[in-house]
Enzyme design. Structure first.
Site, PDB file in Angstrom:
ATOM      1  N   ASP A 174       0.836  -1.206   0.000  1.00 48.01           N
ATOM      2  CA  ASP A 174       0.000   0.000   0.000  1.00 48.01           C
ATOM      3  C   ASP A 174       0.870   1.254   0.000  1.00 48.01           C
ATOM      4  O   ASP A 174       1.976   1.251   0.541  1.00 48.01           O
ATOM      5  CB  ASP A 174      -0.911  -0.031   1.251  1.00 48.01           C
ATOM      6  CG  ASP A 174      -2.069   0.936   1.136  1.00 48.01           C
ATOM      7  OD1 ASP A 174      -2.292   1.494   0.045  1.00 48.01           O
ATOM      8  OD2 ASP A 174      -2.756   1.146   2.151  1.00 48.01           O
ATOM      9  N   ASN A 176     -10.686  -2.813  -6.142  1.00 48.46           N
ATOM     10  CA  ASN A 176      -9.847  -1.927  -6.969  1.00 48.46           C
ATOM     11  C   ASN A 176     -10.421  -1.663  -8.364  1.00 48.46           C
ATOM     12  O   ASN A 176     -10.040  -0.699  -9.029  1.00 48.46           O
ATOM     13  CB  ASN A 176      -8.420  -2.477  -7.112  1.00 48.46           C
ATOM     14  CG  ASN A 176      -7.580  -2.330  -5.867  1.00 48.46           C
ATOM     15  OD1 ASN A 176      -6.654  -3.105  -5.624  1.00 48.46           O
ATOM     16  ND2 ASN A 176      -7.878  -1.337  -5.047  1.00 48.46           N
TER      17      ASN A 176
HETATM   18  C1  FPP Z   1      -1.779   0.205  -3.355  1.00 42.89           C
HETATM   19  O1  FPP Z   1      -1.344   1.542  -3.410  1.00 42.89           O
HETATM   20  C2  FPP Z   1      -1.305  -0.585  -4.461  1.00 42.89           C
HETATM   21  C3  FPP Z   1      -2.095  -1.219  -5.384  1.00 42.89           C
HETATM   22  C4  FPP Z   1      -3.555  -1.114  -5.400  1.00 42.89           C
HETATM   23  C5  FPP Z   1      -1.547  -2.012  -6.465  1.00 42.89           C
HETATM   24  C6  FPP Z   1      -0.254  -2.709  -6.197  1.00 42.89           C
HETATM   25  C7  FPP Z   1       0.409  -2.879  -7.492  1.00 42.89           C
HETATM   26  C8  FPP Z   1       1.747  -2.824  -7.732  1.00 42.89           C
HETATM   27  C9  FPP Z   1       2.752  -2.710  -6.669  1.00 42.89           C
HETATM   28  C10 FPP Z   1       2.255  -2.849  -9.115  1.00 42.89           C
HETATM   29  C11 FPP Z   1       1.896  -4.033  -9.974  1.00 42.89           C
HETATM   30  C12 FPP Z   1       2.046  -5.364  -9.334  1.00 42.89           C
HETATM   31  C13 FPP Z   1       2.634  -6.438  -9.890  1.00 42.89           C
HETATM   32  C14 FPP Z   1       2.532  -7.717  -9.167  1.00 42.89           C
HETATM   33  C15 FPP Z   1       3.386  -6.388 -11.141  1.00 42.89           C
HETATM   34  P1  FPP Z   1      -2.443   2.650  -3.511  1.00 42.89           P
HETATM   35  O2  FPP Z   1      -2.645   2.981  -4.937  1.00 42.89           O
HETATM   36  O3  FPP Z   1      -3.671   2.225  -2.786  1.00 42.89           O
HETATM   37  O4  FPP Z   1      -1.747   3.837  -2.754  1.00 42.89           O
HETATM   38  P2  FPP Z   1      -2.446   4.973  -1.879  1.00 42.89           P
HETATM   39  O5  FPP Z   1      -3.144   4.279  -0.751  1.00 42.89           O
HETATM   40  O6  FPP Z   1      -1.288   5.804  -1.422  1.00 42.89           O
HETATM   41  O7  FPP Z   1      -3.375   5.705  -2.779  1.00 42.89           O
END
Ligand code: FPP
Length: 246
Positions: free
Chosen positions: A21, A69
């Site tokens: 996250d 998501n």
């Molecule tokens: C959360 O950060 C992250 C995600 C919803 C996606 C995770 C994906 C990756 C790390 C990249 C792709 C993965 C692979 C396996 C290739 P957020 O967007 O919720 O951050 P925030 O809470 O700060 O808005």
């Protein structure tokens, strides 16, 4: 002594699961758009997969995309799916070289065709690897997983395949996406949020929870080592007393 040397290799968690996250906030802090955070998040994925395999963790599960998501802006969802395809294409060799088996849990049929087929291809190509299992949770929701399991078990009862009396933890385990995985020992969540967000609710029953303020794109090998050392300093009692354990 650096932190890696402080890790006791005979006390490693068998299964580490991570809620990655903070990509969006990381990008915002840098005055960039959210997808920049996701792009950099993939670099942390690589680092943590590599560190886990090096150190000898047998199962690593990453929460890459939840059922919730899909509600994000279309462009962000598309970028995440593209990043998934790009990473799979790029990392297949690393997976093979390091004897890592890729697996996935979730409603995989929801994925765009390209991401779905690329994923299945890498899963198939790495199916005989045995050093570590890397599981990606994609379009994953734990409640949905449990509902599916309950429906399948109920159908089996209705069709006289199993009896109600025989339903136990192992039957439930066998009907979850994670049927081939052991329970989670250590659950890590980055970015300072302290919640589970519908991730592996059944499987974390006895997991140790580790929350860190570090945002996912900044979470690197050293941060994983710190989490492992923290885990190793805890006493896991599974309902027993300290005296019973010693
Ligand atoms: C959360 O950060 C992250 C995600 C919803 C996606 C995770 C994906 C990756 C790390 C990249 C792709 C993965 C692979 C396996 C290739 P957020 O967007 O919720 O951050 P925030 O809470 O700060 O808005």
């Amino acid at each position: 002594m650096n932190s890696k040397d402080q890790i006791q290799l005979n006390k490693l968690p068998n299964h580490v699961a991570i809620i990655m996250d903070g990509n969006g906030r990381w990008a915002k802090q840098k005055g960039m758009v959210r997808v920049f955070g996701h792009e950099n998040g993939t670099k942390s994925v690589r680092d943590i997969v590599e560190a886990s395999a090096e150190i000898g963790i047998k199962h690593l599960t990453l929460y890459a995309f939840s059922t919730e998501n899909w509600k994000r802006p279309k462009l962000e969802v598309q970028t995440l799916m593209k990043l998934l395809v790009k990473s799979l294409k790029k990392e297949i060799k690393t997976l093979q070289d390091n004897n890592i088996k890729l697996s996935a849990i979730g409603n995989l049929d929801d994925l765009p065709k390209k991401a779905h087929s690329e994923l299945l291809e890498v899963i198939d190509k790495t199916k005989n690897n045995s050093h570590m299992t890397l599981t990606l949770a994609l379009s994953y929701g734990s409640r949905e997983e449990i509902i599916k399991a309950v429906k399948n078990i109920a159908a089996n009862v209705k069709n006289n395949i199993i009896s109600i009396e025989s339903i136990d933890e192992s039957i439930i385990n066998k009907h979850l996406y994670t049927q081939n995985l052991p329970d989670v020992d250590l659950l890590i969540r980055t970015s300072g949020e302290q919640r589970i967000s519908n991730f592996l609710l059944w499987q974390i029953a006895y997991a140790e929870l580790y929350f860190t303020d570090v945002l996912w794109p900044d979470f690197k090998k050293e941060n994983l080592y710190e989490a492992l050392i923290n885990y190793q300093n805890r006493e896991r009692r599974f309902g027993k007393t300290s005296e019973q354990l010693s």
